[in-house]
Design a protein around this motif. Structure first.
Motif, PDB file in Angstrom:
ATOM      1  N   ALA A   2       0.836  -1.242   0.028  1.00 31.27           N
ATOM      2  CA  ALA A   2       0.082   0.003  -0.036  1.00 31.27           C
ATOM      3  C   ALA A   2       0.933   1.188  -0.044  1.00 31.27           C
ATOM      4  CB  ALA A   2      -0.790  -0.133   1.303  1.00 31.27           C
ATOM      5  N   SER A   3       0.283   2.365  -0.421  1.00 30.46           N
ATOM      6  CA  SER A   3       1.037   3.514  -0.467  1.00 30.46           C
ATOM      7  C   SER A   3       1.277   3.773   1.219  1.00 30.46           C
ATOM      8  CB  SER A   3       0.112   4.779  -0.985  1.00 30.46           C
ATOM      9  OG  SER A   3      -0.120   4.378  -2.189  1.00 30.46           O
ATOM     10  N   THR A   4       2.574   4.539   1.314  1.00 32.72           N
ATOM     11  CA  THR A   4       3.138   4.796   2.706  1.00 32.72           C
ATOM     12  C   THR A   4       3.502   6.324   2.518  1.00 32.72           C
ATOM     13  OG1 THR A   4       5.151   4.063   2.071  1.00 32.72           O
ATOM     14  CG2 THR A   4       3.845   2.355   3.118  1.00 32.72           C
ATOM     15  N   LEU A   5       3.739   6.869   3.793  1.00 34.59           N
ATOM     16  CA  LEU A   5       4.154   8.276   3.924  1.00 34.59           C
ATOM     17  C   LEU A   5       5.292   8.086   4.901  1.00 34.59           C
ATOM     18  CD1 LEU A   5       3.978  11.200   3.707  1.00 34.59           C
ATOM     19  CD2 LEU A   5       2.351  11.277   5.566  1.00 34.59           C
ATOM     20  N   GLU A   6       6.235   8.770   4.347  1.00 33.73           N
ATOM     21  CA  GLU A   6       7.820   8.965   5.198  1.00 33.73           C
ATOM     22  C   GLU A   6       8.398  10.221   4.774  1.00 33.73           C
ATOM     23  OE1 GLU A   6      10.659   5.758   5.038  1.00 33.73           O
ATOM     24  OE2 GLU A   6       9.123   4.238   4.847  1.00 33.73           O
ATOM     25  N   HIS A   7       9.309  10.756   5.473  1.00 35.62           N
ATOM     26  CA  HIS A   7      10.019  11.946   5.330  1.00 35.62           C
ATOM     27  C   HIS A   7      11.482  11.799   4.920  1.00 35.62           C
ATOM     28  CE1 HIS A   7       6.081  13.036   7.296  1.00 35.62           C
ATOM     29  NE2 HIS A   7       6.368  14.285   6.773  1.00 35.62           N
ATOM     30  N   ILE A   8      11.829  12.772   4.035  1.00 39.03           N
ATOM     31  CA  ILE A   8      13.401  12.655   3.940  1.00 39.03           C
ATOM     32  C   ILE A   8      13.912  14.046   4.286  1.00 39.03           C
ATOM     33  CG2 ILE A   8      13.454  10.979   2.034  1.00 39.03           C
ATOM     34  CD1 ILE A   8      13.479  12.964   0.082  1.00 39.03           C
ATOM     35  N   ASP A   9      15.097  13.875   4.912  1.00 39.12           N
ATOM     36  CA  ASP A   9      15.583  15.192   5.263  1.00 39.12           C
ATOM     37  C   ASP A   9      16.630  15.682   4.461  1.00 39.12           C
ATOM     38  OD1 ASP A   9      17.237  17.098   6.912  1.00 39.12           O
ATOM     39  OD2 ASP A   9      16.340  16.172   8.723  1.00 39.12           O
ATOM     40  N   ILE A  10      16.444  16.870   4.004  1.00 39.41           N
ATOM     41  CA  ILE A  10      17.290  17.794   3.085  1.00 39.41           C
ATOM     42  C   ILE A  10      17.628  18.958   3.554  1.00 39.41           C
ATOM     43  CG2 ILE A  10      17.868  18.460   0.529  1.00 39.41           C
ATOM     44  CD1 ILE A  10      15.954  16.199  -0.320  1.00 39.41           C
ATOM     45  N   LYS A  11      18.850  19.303   4.007  1.00 39.37           N
ATOM     46  CA  LYS A  11      19.205  20.700   4.300  1.00 39.37           C
ATOM     47  C   LYS A  11      18.448  21.174   5.470  1.00 39.37           C
ATOM     48  CE  LYS A  11      20.793  22.146  -0.243  1.00 39.37           C
ATOM     49  NZ  LYS A  11      20.501  23.082  -1.232  1.00 39.37           N
ATOM     50  N   GLY A  12      17.999  20.169   6.407  1.00 40.20           N
ATOM     51  CA  GLY A  12      17.320  20.554   7.508  1.00 40.20           C
ATOM     52  C   GLY A  12      15.851  20.386   7.234  1.00 40.20           C
ATOM     53  N   VAL A  13      15.206  20.269   6.268  1.00 45.60           N
ATOM     54  CA  VAL A  13      13.755  20.386   5.684  1.00 45.60           C
ATOM     55  C   VAL A  13      13.106  18.914   5.694  1.00 45.60           C
ATOM     56  CG1 VAL A  13      11.999  21.227   4.388  1.00 45.60           C
ATOM     57  CG2 VAL A  13      14.101  22.535   4.755  1.00 45.60           C
ATOM     58  N   LYS A  14      12.299  18.697   6.580  1.00 45.02           N
ATOM     59  CA  LYS A  14      11.789  17.249   6.461  1.00 45.02           C
ATOM     60  C   LYS A  14      10.746  17.281   5.182  1.00 45.02           C
ATOM     61  CE  LYS A  14      12.351  15.773  10.972  1.00 45.02           C
ATOM     62  NZ  LYS A  14      13.425  14.851  10.852  1.00 45.02           N
ATOM     63  N   ILE A  15      11.112  16.650   4.286  1.00 41.66           N
ATOM     64  CA  ILE A  15      10.236  16.528   2.894  1.00 41.66           C
ATOM     65  C   ILE A  15       9.262  15.567   3.139  1.00 41.66           C
ATOM     66  CG2 ILE A  15       9.943  16.810   0.532  1.00 41.66           C
ATOM     67  CD1 ILE A  15      12.170  18.431   0.835  1.00 41.66           C
ATOM     68  N   PRO A  16       8.014  15.518   2.723  1.00 48.29           N
ATOM     69  CA  PRO A  16       7.099  14.514   2.823  1.00 48.29           C
ATOM     70  C   PRO A  16       7.345  13.513   1.440  1.00 48.29           C
ATOM     71  CG  PRO A  16       5.608  16.654   3.290  1.00 48.29           C
ATOM     72  CD  PRO A  16       7.159  16.807   3.008  1.00 48.29           C
ATOM     73  N   PHE A  17       7.400  12.198   1.845  1.00 47.85           N
ATOM     74  CA  PHE A  17       7.710  11.425   0.725  1.00 47.85           C
ATOM     75  C   PHE A  17       6.620  10.232   0.677  1.00 47.85           C
ATOM     76  CE2 PHE A  17       9.838   7.476  -0.839  1.00 47.85           C
ATOM     77  CZ  PHE A  17      10.365   8.033  -2.150  1.00 47.85           C
ATOM     78  N   ILE A  18       5.775  10.256  -0.451  1.00 45.72           N
ATOM     79  CA  ILE A  18       4.713   9.204  -0.505  1.00 45.72           C
ATOM     80  C   ILE A  18       5.063   8.218  -1.617  1.00 45.72           C
ATOM     81  CG2 ILE A  18       2.294   8.754  -1.477  1.00 45.72           C
ATOM     82  CD1 ILE A  18       1.732  11.738  -0.289  1.00 45.72           C
ATOM     83  N   PHE A  19       4.799   6.980  -1.225  1.00 49.34           N
ATOM     84  CA  PHE A  19       5.721   5.928  -1.751  1.00 49.34           C
ATOM     85  C   PHE A  19       4.620   4.565  -1.937  1.00 49.34           C
ATOM     86  CE2 PHE A  19       8.055   2.057  -2.619  1.00 49.34           C
ATOM     87  CZ  PHE A  19       8.760   2.307  -3.775  1.00 49.34           C
ATOM     88  N   GLU A  20       4.714   3.940  -3.335  1.00 48.94           N
ATOM     89  CA  GLU A  20       4.082   2.761  -3.206  1.00 48.94           C
ATOM     90  C   GLU A  20       4.929   1.970  -4.412  1.00 48.94           C
ATOM     91  OE1 GLU A  20      -0.110   0.398  -4.936  1.00 48.94           O
ATOM     92  OE2 GLU A  20      -0.127   2.571  -3.990  1.00 48.94           O
ATOM     93  N   GLN A  21       5.092   0.860  -3.954  1.00 49.29           N
ATOM     94  CA  GLN A  21       6.001  -0.283  -4.990  1.00 49.29           C
ATOM     95  C   GLN A  21       4.915  -0.988  -5.640  1.00 49.29           C
ATOM     96  OE1 GLN A  21       8.526  -3.389  -3.400  1.00 49.29           O
ATOM     97  NE2 GLN A  21      10.039  -3.028  -4.916  1.00 49.29           N
TER      98      GLN A  21
END
Length: 413
Positions: A2-21
């Motif tokens: 199922a689609s999941t929501l995580e975050h990736i940290d770039i330059k101190g900003v937490k970017i929402p990351f939605i993914f589904e394989q």
């Protein structure tokens, strides 16, 4: 998965990351969404957001428009940018084996878009042509006029394509400033899916957007609909029928816990096509229009009820009266058990068609996140529709009598 929501940290900003394989097809898709970067954030430069997005479709400084398009076509890569009311979106779609090439071209575009006076003039010319065509489309004319009435003196009152006068005034520096301030990490959200692992997807996404500046998060906005009804009649000698568009406020914000009730109510009233109240009363029983629809728009920036129909020139007043009668009766008397059962059957039964493709599932997860809901809330909503009683639905409808405060935009001869 199922689609999941995580975050990736770039330059101190937490970017929402939605993914589904999804390994069923050897494809990968990616969207970089910049929130708070649509037409409502363009200030006095009406049409700037949409025009800026079009400029991002003109290739890079290195390759130019034609060279960049050829590079995409050679690998069957789809890469485009578009702008709506609230967001600016870059979208990439490729075969799995060409995804790295697509990312490389996307990176080149982000770093060095073809922002030249030549490209600007070309995009302006096409935009002017689009505006001229829309002026001859009376559905568009009536729809734009209705928004101008409902959202008077707000950015929502103007069409996102802009006007001939506003497009003419936009300078290259305006485009550069808009893109620089909006396409930043603080506004970014990433959606990825397809035949790729989540670890690889996060790594590639991080590499791609690390070149962006942190920037400033765009402030949230919300615009209220006018409370007092208003009517605007536009005379067009070329038209052979009357275009009747109507709208009203609706007391609901995005993420409201009663949205599922609104969804059922609006389906019965006018969004379901044949079988809806508006269609049955205005088309089938009275023969006043070929079609009649209504819908509810609930977004971060606005919420409103609207609808439309086309009728004979001599039937305009009667059609308007019929709309008033249908909506008044709907609010006062509610719906029948049969209507609720039919609506419930369709909404529940058609659910598999709404999550059939990867893009649909990713889009749904994005909507849930963007609306501030828990992931999976759409399925919970279906269960609430399944258990919705006639008494609960009719109580909800009666509480929303604001939809009877109709404003009109009418195009006729």
């Amino acid at each position: 998965m199922a689609s999941t929501l995580e975050h990736i940290d770039i330059k101190g900003v937490k970017i929402p990351f939605i993914f589904e394989q999804d390994k069923r097809l050897p494809i990968v898709s990616m969207q970089v969404i910049f929130t708070g970067s649509g037409s409502i954030d363009e200030g006095k430069n009406i049409g700037l957001a949409r025009l800026s997005a079009k400029m991002m479709n003109e290739g890079t400084l290195k390759r130019g428009s034609v060279g960049f398009a050829d590079a995409l076509d050679a690998r069957a890569i789809q890469l485009s940018t578009n702008a709506g009311n609230e967001t600016l979106v870059m979208e990439l779609g490729t075969l799995r084996d060409e995804f790295d090439t697509g990312l490389s071209l996307m990176d080149e575009l982000l770093r060095s878009p073809n922002l030249t006076k030549e490209s600007l003039n070309k995009v302006k010319t096409r935009t002017m042509s689009d505006i001229a065509r829309k002026e001859a489309d009376f559905d568009t004319v009536a729809s734009d006029e209705l928004k101008a009435i409902l959202f008077e003196a707000t950015p929502m009152a103007t069409p996102n394509i802009g006007t001939k006068e506003s497009i003419e005034k936009i300078k290259l520096s305006d485009v550069e400033s808009f893109l620089k301030s909006k396409m930043v990490l603080s506004n970014a959200l990433i959606i990825m899916g397809g035949d790729i692992t989540i670890e690889d997807a996060k790594k590639k996404a991080t590499t791609l957007i690390s070149s962006l500046e942190v920037g400033k998060l765009s402030a949230p906005r919300h615009y209220e609909v006018r409370k007092s009804p208003k009517e605007s009649i536009l005379k067009r000698p070329q038209t052979e029928q009357t275009y009747l568009y109507f709208g009203a406020p609706f007391a609901m914000n995005e993420g409201d816990s009663e949205f599922y009730k609104a969804r059922v109510a609006m389906f019965i009233l006018g969004s379901s096509g044949f079988g809806s109240r508006l269609m049955e009363e205005i088309r089938v029983k009275r023969g006043l229009a070929y079609s009649a629809y209504s819908r509810l728009s609930v977004a971060k920036t606005n919420t409103y009820f609207s609808g439309y129909l086309q009728t004979k020139l001599e039937s305009g007043d009667e059609a308007k009266k019929s709309v008033i009668e249908v909506i008044d009766t709907f609010v006062k008397s509610g719906v029948t058990q049969s209507e609720l059962d039919q609506a419930r059957k369709f909404l529940l039964g058609s659910e598999p068609l709404r999550v059939e493709t990867l893009s649909q599932r990713l889009g749904r997860t994005f909507s849930e996140y963007y609306q501030g809901k828990e992931l999976g809330s759409s399925l919970q909503e279906l269960e609430m529709i399944r258990g919705l009683s006639l008494e609960e639905l009719n109580d909800f409808i009666k509480r929303h009598n604001e939809i009877t405060q109709l404003s009109y935009a009418i195009v006729t001869k």
